[in-house]
Design an enzyme around this catalytic site. Structure first.
Site, PDB file in Angstrom:
ATOM      1  N   CYS A  12       6.421  -5.917  -1.547  1.00  0.00           N
ATOM      2  CA  CYS A  12       6.939  -4.690  -2.340  1.00  0.00           C
ATOM      3  C   CYS A  12       6.078  -4.784  -3.495  1.00  0.00           C
ATOM      4  O   CYS A  12       5.818  -3.312  -4.437  1.00  0.00           O
ATOM      5  CB  CYS A  12       8.655  -4.532  -2.066  1.00  0.00           C
ATOM      6  SG  CYS A  12       9.096  -4.347  -0.785  1.00  0.00           S
TER       7      CYS A  12
ATOM      8  N   CYS B   6      10.161  -7.775  -3.866  1.00  0.00           N
ATOM      9  CA  CYS B   6       9.784  -8.938  -3.231  1.00  0.00           C
ATOM     10  C   CYS B   6       8.207  -8.760  -3.130  1.00  0.00           C
ATOM     11  O   CYS B   6       7.551  -8.093  -3.983  1.00  0.00           O
ATOM     12  CB  CYS B   6       9.794  -9.248  -1.925  1.00  0.00           C
ATOM     13  SG  CYS B   6       9.039  -8.504  -0.509  1.00  0.00           S
TER      14      CYS B   6
ATOM     15  N   GLU C 212      11.273  -0.143   0.000  1.00  0.00           N
ATOM     16  CA  GLU C 212      10.190  -0.024  -1.150  1.00  0.00           C
ATOM     17  C   GLU C 212       8.970   0.576  -0.276  1.00  0.00           C
ATOM     18  O   GLU C 212       8.271   1.231  -0.608  1.00  0.00           O
ATOM     19  CB  GLU C 212       9.977  -0.856  -1.364  1.00  0.00           C
ATOM     20  CG  GLU C 212      10.587  -1.489  -2.887  1.00  0.00           C
ATOM     21  CD  GLU C 212      11.568  -2.687  -2.817  1.00  0.00           C
ATOM     22  OE1 GLU C 212      11.820  -3.697  -3.699  1.00  0.00           O
ATOM     23  OE2 GLU C 212      12.140  -2.975  -0.857  1.00  0.00           O
TER      24      GLU C 212
END
Length: 181
Positions: A91, A88, A60
């Site tokens: 990101c 996560c 990302e």
């Protein structure tokens, strides 16, 4: 979701899966991402943390960097991000900071996901920007790729341990022969 929207989401998730396969080929956890503006992919990325030896080399983050460069702006306000695995915390935060209005997720990540699994950074109303999230697009394909990767990784790790043990035993045997033990 209309049939047209579903078709569009599947089309671009397939593009994210292509990126994930690049990570897989490098021995990286297969996570891929694309960012779409209009009907055009303007940012692509795949996991390269081990290859780059860089914590920030998530799919990302790379895709956001490339999309921002392409648009000449850090705000990606008219874009949709497609990612094969739930983002996560880093990101998810970057997606919010980039003002991306929509994120489409392949499969969820119950151990580290921050788009609904552990936390929901993307839809948290306390932030000045919320993201519309669509989950489960091509979920089985995304999940199967990750499961296959980790299955192969476990086999590879076991084999490497076995080889290290054999090499250590051989070295010990040589040392004993040299010293007359």
């Amino acid at each position: 979701m209309t049939p047209e929207e579903e078709k569009r989401h599947i089309h671009y998730m397939k593009e994210a899966i292509k990126q994930a396969r690049k990570a897989y080929a490098l021995g990286e956890v297969p996570i891929g991402c694309v960012i779409v503006h209009g009907e055009k992919v303007i940012g692509r990325g795949y996991n390269r943390r081990n290859t780059d030896k860089n914590t920030l080399s998530h799919a990302e983050i790379t895709a956001i960097r490339r999309a921002s460069r392409k648009l000449g702006d850090w705000r990606l306000e008219d874009c949709t991000l497609y990612v094969t695995l739930e983002p996560c915390q880093m990101c998810s935060g970057a997606i919010v900071q980039a003002r991306i209005p929509e994120t489409v997720i392949g499969c969820m990540n119950p151990k580290a996901g921050c788009a609904g699994s552990l936390l929901n950074v993307l839809e948290d109303p306390r932030f000045n920007h919320q993201v519309h999230v669509i989950r489960g697009v091509m979920e089985q394909e995304c999940s199967d790729m990750l499961k296959q990767f980790f299955k192969e990784l476990r086999v590879r790790v076991r084999e490497e341990r076995k080889q290290r043990r054999a090499a250590a035993e051989e070295k010990n045997g040589q040392e004993k022969r040299q010293h007359g033990d």
